[in-house]
Write a protein that holds these residues in place. Structure first.
Motif, PDB file in Angstrom:
ATOM      1  N   MET A 117       0.903  -1.177   0.111  1.00 15.66           N
ATOM      2  CA  MET A 117      -0.033   0.033  -0.106  1.00 15.66           C
ATOM      3  C   MET A 117       0.654   1.109   0.027  1.00 15.66           C
ATOM      4  O   MET A 117       0.149   2.288  -0.231  1.00 15.66           O
ATOM      5  N   LEU A 118       2.255   1.110   0.217  1.00 14.04           N
ATOM      6  CA  LEU A 118       3.105   2.374   0.392  1.00 14.04           C
ATOM      7  C   LEU A 118       3.079   2.676  -1.143  1.00 14.04           C
ATOM      8  O   LEU A 118       3.197   4.051  -1.732  1.00 14.04           O
ATOM      9  N   ALA A 119       3.041   1.785  -2.057  1.00 19.05           N
ATOM     10  CA  ALA A 119       3.161   2.384  -3.649  1.00 19.05           C
ATOM     11  C   ALA A 119       1.856   2.938  -3.763  1.00 19.05           C
ATOM     12  O   ALA A 119       1.893   4.025  -4.877  1.00 19.05           O
ATOM     13  N   TYR A 120       0.473   2.555  -3.304  1.00 24.09           N
ATOM     14  CA  TYR A 120      -0.639   3.156  -3.459  1.00 24.09           C
ATOM     15  C   TYR A 120      -0.478   4.602  -3.058  1.00 24.09           C
ATOM     16  O   TYR A 120      -0.893   5.562  -3.752  1.00 24.09           O
ATOM     17  N   TYR A 121       0.080   4.653  -2.013  1.00 21.50           N
ATOM     18  CA  TYR A 121       0.153   6.043  -1.318  1.00 21.50           C
ATOM     19  C   TYR A 121       1.170   7.081  -2.340  1.00 21.50           C
ATOM     20  O   TYR A 121       0.945   8.256  -2.576  1.00 21.50           O
ATOM     21  N   ALA A 122       1.970   6.315  -2.966  1.00 24.94           N
ATOM     22  CA  ALA A 122       3.052   7.291  -3.648  1.00 24.94           C
ATOM     23  C   ALA A 122       2.321   7.586  -4.859  1.00 24.94           C
ATOM     24  O   ALA A 122       2.620   8.542  -5.497  1.00 24.94           O
ATOM     25  N   VAL A 123       1.485   6.556  -5.464  1.00 23.36           N
ATOM     26  CA  VAL A 123       0.601   6.929  -6.690  1.00 23.36           C
ATOM     27  C   VAL A 123      -0.252   8.286  -6.298  1.00 23.36           C
ATOM     28  O   VAL A 123      -0.408   9.082  -7.326  1.00 23.36           O
ATOM     29  N   VAL A 124      -0.784   8.277  -5.159  1.00 22.58           N
ATOM     30  CA  VAL A 124      -1.713   9.261  -4.810  1.00 22.58           C
ATOM     31  C   VAL A 124      -1.060  10.606  -4.613  1.00 22.58           C
ATOM     32  O   VAL A 124      -1.463  11.730  -5.212  1.00 22.58           O
ATOM     33  N   ALA A 125       0.063  10.364  -4.231  1.00 20.39           N
ATOM     34  CA  ALA A 125       0.923  11.731  -3.916  1.00 20.39           C
ATOM     35  C   ALA A 125       1.576  12.390  -5.272  1.00 20.39           C
ATOM     36  O   ALA A 125       1.412  13.484  -5.653  1.00 20.39           O
ATOM     37  N   LEU A 126       1.881  11.230  -6.144  1.00 16.18           N
ATOM     38  CA  LEU A 126       2.099  11.633  -7.763  1.00 16.18           C
ATOM     39  C   LEU A 126       1.024  12.462  -8.267  1.00 16.18           C
ATOM     40  O   LEU A 126       1.095  13.627  -9.034  1.00 16.18           O
ATOM     41  N   ALA A 127      -0.279  11.868  -7.993  1.00 17.39           N
ATOM     42  CA  ALA A 127      -1.301  12.289  -9.048  1.00 17.39           C
ATOM     43  C   ALA A 127      -1.698  13.922  -8.285  1.00 17.39           C
ATOM     44  O   ALA A 127      -1.953  14.648  -9.073  1.00 17.39           O
ATOM     45  N   ALA A 128      -1.624  13.911  -6.922  1.00 15.80           N
ATOM     46  CA  ALA A 128      -1.639  15.143  -6.347  1.00 15.80           C
ATOM     47  C   ALA A 128      -0.706  16.249  -7.152  1.00 15.80           C
ATOM     48  O   ALA A 128      -1.049  17.395  -7.364  1.00 15.80           O
ATOM     49  N   GLY A 129       0.414  15.971  -6.782  1.00 17.06           N
ATOM     50  CA  GLY A 129       1.585  16.742  -7.704  1.00 17.06           C
ATOM     51  C   GLY A 129       1.354  17.140  -9.202  1.00 17.06           C
ATOM     52  O   GLY A 129       1.408  18.477  -9.382  1.00 17.06           O
ATOM     53  N   ALA A 130       0.856  16.016  -9.870  1.00 14.34           N
ATOM     54  CA  ALA A 130       0.334  16.467 -11.000  1.00 14.34           C
ATOM     55  C   ALA A 130      -0.361  17.414 -11.363  1.00 14.34           C
ATOM     56  O   ALA A 130      -0.690  18.381 -12.112  1.00 14.34           O
ATOM     57  N   LEU A 131      -1.592  17.352 -10.533  1.00 12.58           N
ATOM     58  CA  LEU A 131      -2.837  18.304 -10.521  1.00 12.58           C
ATOM     59  C   LEU A 131      -2.483  19.683 -10.147  1.00 12.58           C
ATOM     60  O   LEU A 131      -2.738  20.683 -10.869  1.00 12.58           O
ATOM     61  N   LEU A 132      -1.522  19.597  -9.203  1.00 10.41           N
ATOM     62  CA  LEU A 132      -1.087  20.860  -8.781  1.00 10.41           C
ATOM     63  C   LEU A 132      -0.076  21.929  -9.901  1.00 10.41           C
ATOM     64  O   LEU A 132      -0.279  22.987  -9.925  1.00 10.41           O
ATOM     65  N   VAL A 133       0.637  20.987 -10.585  1.00 16.40           N
ATOM     66  CA  VAL A 133       1.596  21.426 -11.545  1.00 16.40           C
ATOM     67  C   VAL A 133       0.578  21.813 -12.923  1.00 16.40           C
ATOM     68  O   VAL A 133       0.993  22.900 -13.313  1.00 16.40           O
ATOM     69  N   TRP A 134      -0.715  21.192 -13.204  1.00 11.79           N
ATOM     70  CA  TRP A 134      -1.257  21.454 -14.069  1.00 11.79           C
ATOM     71  C   TRP A 134      -2.143  22.843 -13.732  1.00 11.79           C
ATOM     72  O   TRP A 134      -2.277  23.554 -14.448  1.00 11.79           O
ATOM     73  N   ALA A 135      -2.533  23.000 -12.485  1.00  8.24           N
ATOM     74  CA  ALA A 135      -3.266  24.150 -12.138  1.00  8.24           C
ATOM     75  C   ALA A 135      -2.453  25.405 -12.035  1.00  8.24           C
ATOM     76  O   ALA A 135      -2.989  26.444 -12.317  1.00  8.24           O
TER      77      ALA A 135
END
Length: 406
Positions: free
Chosen positions: A268-286
């Motif tokens: 599940m650490l990998a899951y949390y890493a994916v969530v963090a990357l997705a949040a970072g990508a959203l912030l970069v896009w915004a």
């Protein structure tokens, strides 16, 4: 000693968010409306934190009113420390976020090295209690920095900005349900409640950008009443009292005991890493989208200053009216320079009222000149009414308007 912290139930998360919201709005009310100033407000709450924390540490058991009073005061104090670094010292939010994240990692590292657990079900010794409250204080400072940094990057309004921490908390809850480490899940969600509660407070209190416009005072009262009602319920029901340390890891988002599964936790650490990357990508896009800068600065895609010369901006209007606006602006600037935020905020209201009253007579004389000055006045109003006013930004906006007014 008995466990001095509450059980992690749904009531825990509700009241935690309420405390975070009232901490944000109450601090803004004192800082902006009473004219105490940011540093003096921080000194006041540092003293209050020392007194309340001493009271909490001296208690022999978990007392809901005392515990949540301490959380409210810690919320205000941690927020103010971040605001001082950002608003008074000019430390970039990215840097303060990184520093507070490092400090929190050190606190957790020392806590675990000494006690071999970060469980909130084992706060039964004085060192563990001290580590717990130090971690709570740093999470509030970190949550403030990362929340404000998010707003700076994206230019989102308070209402929209609520959705990111809320979505991340939902993702963490899903991860915990699927077997993620309960202690890690707890502290991640705990940090995220800070920007969630603060954004809720701004949404309730802010008069513009989709906010409800209730003001910081009324928002504080509403959430304080909700906190008191919840504390009374918990005091009577004792539904959040930890009678004994549960077997397995019961430190998740709802206090449900379960046996640890190391293999699933690592996955599940990998899951949390994916969530963090997705949040970072959203912030970069915004961040890449056209948006207004944080703190009420002008829209980068449509600047209003410099469109026409001061002569063009004022020549079409009666000199007496321009002199009136200039006098109010100069008076507001003097109050800002004197550090009297409350008086400056009150005085700038006179500028808004006078400008709106004269719109029907001034705008027909020159729509271009009126629009230019209207944009600059709007920047002044936003700067002085920002959730965390920046003196340099206020002075810049007022001087720009004074220049245009001749």
């Amino acid at each position: 000693m008995l466990n001095k912290v509450p059980e992690v139930t749904i009531w825990f998360w509700i009241i935690k968010i309420l405390c975070t919201t009232v901490g944000e709005s109450f601090a803004d009310w004192i800082n902006m409306n009473l004219g105490v100033g940011l540093v003096n407000t921080a000194l006041i709450f540092t003293g209050a934190l020392a007194a309340v924390l001493a009271w909490q540490l001296s208690a022999a058991r978990y007392i809901p009113f005392l515990y949540w009073l301490t959380v409210v005061v810690v919320s205000v104090t941690g927020t103010l420390y971040t605001d001082i670094l950002t608003d008074s010292q000019g430390v970039p939010l990215a840097l303060s976020s990184a520093v507070f994240a490092g400090v929190l990692a050190v606190v957790f590292g020392l806590w675990y090295a000494r006690e071999r657990t970060l469980s909130v079900h084992s706060i039964t010794t004085r060192p563990r209690e001290l580590f717990y409250w130090l971690a709570v204080l740093v999470t509030f400072a970190l949550g403030t920095a990362t929340g404000d940094w998010t707003l700076e990057l994206t230019g989102w309004t308070a209402g929209i900005s609520v959705l990111l921490p809320l979505g991340l908390i939902v993702a963490i809850t899903v991860g915990w349900r699927l077997g993620a480490n309960a202690v890690l899940s707890f502290w991640l969600a705990y940090i995220l409640t800070r920007p969630l509660g603060a954004n809720l407070g701004d949404w309730f209190g802010s008069p513009g950008d989709g906010g409800l416009g209730l003001g910081t005072a009324l928002t504080s009262v509403i959430f304080l009443v909700a906190i008191l009602a919840t504390v009374v319920y918990l005091t009577l029901s004792r539904s959040d009292v930890i009678e004994a340390e549960a077997e397995g890891e019961a430190d998740g988002l709802t206090g449900t005991a379960r046996a640890a599964n190391p293999g699933r936790e690592r996955g599940m650490l990998a899951y949390y890493a994916v969530v963090a990357l997705a949040a970072g990508a959203l912030l970069v896009w915004a961040h890449q989208q056209p948006h207004a800068a944080a703190g009420g600065e002008e829209d980068a895609a449509a600047p209003v200053t410099g469109q026409i010369s001061p002569q063009e901006a004022t020549s079409a209007f009666p000199p007496a009216e321009i002199a009136k606006f200039r006098a109010i602006t100069a008076d507001t600037l003097a109050k800002v320079n004197a550090g009297d935020q409350r008086a400056a905020t009150s005085r700038v209201k006179d500028l808004e009222t006078a400008w709106d009253d004269d719109q029907s007579t001034l705008e027909p004389k020159s729509e271009k000149a009126w629009s230019s000055l209207d944009g600059e006045i709007d920047q002044v109003l936003k700067a002085l009414r920002a959730p965390h006013p920046d003196k340099a930004g206020e002075v810049s906006a007022l001087n720009t308007l004074l220049s245009s007014l001749g």
